[in-house]
Design a protein around this motif. Structure first.
Motif, PDB file in Angstrom:
ATOM      1  N   GLY A   5      34.726   9.080  14.714  1.00 59.34           N
ATOM      2  CA  GLY A   5      36.091   9.495  14.404  1.00 59.34           C
ATOM      3  C   GLY A   5      36.989   9.686  15.617  1.00 59.34           C
ATOM      4  N   LYS A   6      36.632   9.110  16.749  1.00 58.51           N
ATOM      5  CA  LYS A   6      37.452   9.248  17.963  1.00 58.51           C
ATOM      6  C   LYS A   6      38.838   8.652  17.762  1.00 58.51           C
ATOM      7  CE  LYS A   6      34.527   6.943  20.460  1.00 58.51           C
ATOM      8  NZ  LYS A   6      33.450   6.653  19.518  1.00 58.51           N
ATOM      9  N   SER A   7      38.899   7.453  17.216  1.00 55.64           N
ATOM     10  CA  SER A   7      40.197   6.798  17.023  1.00 55.64           C
ATOM     11  C   SER A   7      41.059   7.570  16.042  1.00 55.64           C
ATOM     12  CB  SER A   7      40.016   5.363  16.526  1.00 55.64           C
ATOM     13  OG  SER A   7      39.394   4.585  17.524  1.00 55.64           O
ATOM     14  N   TYR A   8      40.467   8.027  14.935  1.00 53.42           N
ATOM     15  CA  TYR A   8      41.211   8.825  13.962  1.00 53.42           C
ATOM     16  C   TYR A   8      41.787  10.061  14.647  1.00 53.42           C
ATOM     17  CZ  TYR A   8      42.165  12.027  10.096  1.00 53.42           C
ATOM     18  OH  TYR A   8      42.763  12.908   9.244  1.00 53.42           O
ATOM     19  N   PHE A   9      40.931  10.771  15.379  1.00 49.58           N
ATOM     20  CA  PHE A   9      41.352  12.002  16.039  1.00 49.58           C
ATOM     21  C   PHE A   9      42.482  11.741  17.026  1.00 49.58           C
ATOM     22  CE2 PHE A   9      41.052  14.974  19.607  1.00 49.58           C
ATOM     23  CZ  PHE A   9      41.215  16.183  18.947  1.00 49.58           C
ATOM     24  N   LEU A  10      42.315  10.749  17.888  1.00 54.31           N
ATOM     25  CA  LEU A  10      43.318  10.487  18.919  1.00 54.31           C
ATOM     26  C   LEU A  10      44.637   9.990  18.333  1.00 54.31           C
ATOM     27  CD1 LEU A  10      41.096   8.927  21.711  1.00 54.31           C
ATOM     28  CD2 LEU A  10      42.194  11.176  21.705  1.00 54.31           C
ATOM     29  N   TYR A  53      47.301   4.109   7.421  1.00 55.25           N
ATOM     30  CA  TYR A  53      47.231   5.229   6.487  1.00 55.25           C
ATOM     31  C   TYR A  53      46.103   6.132   6.966  1.00 55.25           C
ATOM     32  CZ  TYR A  53      46.154   7.791   2.219  1.00 55.25           C
ATOM     33  OH  TYR A  53      45.912   8.783   1.303  1.00 55.25           O
ATOM     34  N   PHE A  54      46.394   7.425   7.096  1.00 52.89           N
ATOM     35  CA  PHE A  54      45.385   8.380   7.528  1.00 52.89           C
ATOM     36  C   PHE A  54      45.004   9.284   6.371  1.00 52.89           C
ATOM     37  CE2 PHE A  54      47.462   7.325  11.532  1.00 52.89           C
ATOM     38  CZ  PHE A  54      46.346   7.023  12.310  1.00 52.89           C
ATOM     39  N   GLN A  55      43.717   9.340   6.075  1.00 55.10           N
ATOM     40  CA  GLN A  55      43.185  10.240   5.065  1.00 55.10           C
ATOM     41  C   GLN A  55      43.367  11.686   5.540  1.00 55.10           C
ATOM     42  OE1 GLN A  55      41.818   9.492   2.135  1.00 55.10           O
ATOM     43  NE2 GLN A  55      41.807   7.262   2.377  1.00 55.10           N
ATOM     44  N   PRO A  56      43.336  12.642   4.621  1.00 52.87           N
ATOM     45  CA  PRO A  56      43.354  14.047   5.055  1.00 52.87           C
ATOM     46  C   PRO A  56      42.134  14.336   5.939  1.00 52.87           C
ATOM     47  CG  PRO A  56      43.637  13.894   2.682  1.00 52.87           C
ATOM     48  CD  PRO A  56      43.315  12.519   3.166  1.00 52.87           C
ATOM     49  N   ASP A  57      42.310  15.225   6.883  1.00 52.86           N
ATOM     50  CA  ASP A  57      41.226  15.598   7.796  1.00 52.86           C
ATOM     51  C   ASP A  57      40.274  16.538   7.066  1.00 52.86           C
ATOM     52  OD1 ASP A  57      39.618  16.243   9.949  1.00 52.86           O
ATOM     53  OD2 ASP A  57      41.046  17.671  10.783  1.00 52.86           O
ATOM     54  N   GLN A  58      39.122  16.033   6.694  1.00 50.99           N
ATOM     55  CA  GLN A  58      38.149  16.836   5.956  1.00 50.99           C
ATOM     56  C   GLN A  58      37.125  17.506   6.874  1.00 50.99           C
ATOM     57  OE1 GLN A  58      36.533  14.224   2.993  1.00 50.99           O
ATOM     58  NE2 GLN A  58      38.484  14.049   1.918  1.00 50.99           N
ATOM     59  N   LEU A  59      37.196  17.196   8.164  1.00 53.12           N
ATOM     60  CA  LEU A  59      36.244  17.777   9.111  1.00 53.12           C
ATOM     61  C   LEU A  59      36.874  18.874   9.968  1.00 53.12           C
ATOM     62  CD1 LEU A  59      34.442  14.518  10.273  1.00 53.12           C
ATOM     63  CD2 LEU A  59      33.734  16.136   8.502  1.00 53.12           C
ATOM     64  N   ASP A  60      38.078  19.282   9.607  1.00 53.09           N
ATOM     65  CA  ASP A  60      38.784  20.367  10.305  1.00 53.09           C
ATOM     66  C   ASP A  60      38.943  20.087  11.800  1.00 53.09           C
ATOM     67  OD1 ASP A  60      40.180  22.744  10.280  1.00 53.09           O
ATOM     68  OD2 ASP A  60      38.407  23.976  10.659  1.00 53.09           O
TER      69      ASP A  60
END
Length: 167
Positions: free
Chosen positions: A67-72, A19-26
């Motif tokens: 947040g590298k894993s989230y981003f990728l 599950y991925f949270q909304p991207d709050q860091l744009d």
């Protein structure tokens, strides 16, 4: 090809089973930029014929927890609708003593899934044998290329070192 990045909503997926949270860091703007940049680095018919196709390696470096894993993962999910994408998690997929085999098997598995191909078809059984053959032939191939292009035979150098003939 224009890829639409919209990470403002949460999402779940089959690829990562997360599950991925909304991207709050744009961060989606960085994914958009990198996608355009890498696509531009790849094929460009405006370049000379021998330079139309190019490879590019990108390194993403940040401290633990940045947040590298989230981003990728989020980037991979967005891109796999438009491009072939392979995501390799060295921590989760390191089940072999040979890292090259981990990378190759992950690539084959993920690309086969994206192409909608059945893993039990005979064509894929042949490719498994081919991977084994390539793995076995790599040292001899590397030796031959080194000897041809550099004029050095690594095996002879190793034999000379064993005989202590090298000063």
């Amino acid at each position: 090809m224009k890829v639409n990045f919209s990470w403002s909503e949460p999402t779940t997926n089959d690829t990562f089973d997360e599950y991925f949270q909304p991207d709050q860091l744009d961060r989606e703007k960085y994914a958009q930029f990198l996608t355009s940049f890498l696509a531009q680095q790849g094929f460009d018919q405006n370049r000379d014929a021998e330079k139309q196709k190019r490879n590019y390696v990108l390194n993403l470096n940040a401290e633990w927890g940045a947040g590298k894993s989230y981003f990728l993962k989020r980037w991979a999910l967005t891109l796999e609708e438009h491009y072939p994408v392979v995501y390799i998690d060295a921590w989760k997929q390191d089940y072999s003593d040979d890292p090259l085999m981990t990378v190759i098997s992950s690539m084959i598995k993920q690309l086969r899934k994206q192409a909608g191909k059945d893993a039990d078809k005979n064509v894929f059984k042949v490719s498994r044998k081919l991977v084994g053959l390539l793995k076995a032939a790599t040292p001899a191939l590397a030796r031959g290329l080194t000897a041809k292009y550099l004029g050095i035979d690594p095996l002879k150098i190793m034999e000379m070192a064993d005989d202590k003939a090298i000063g």
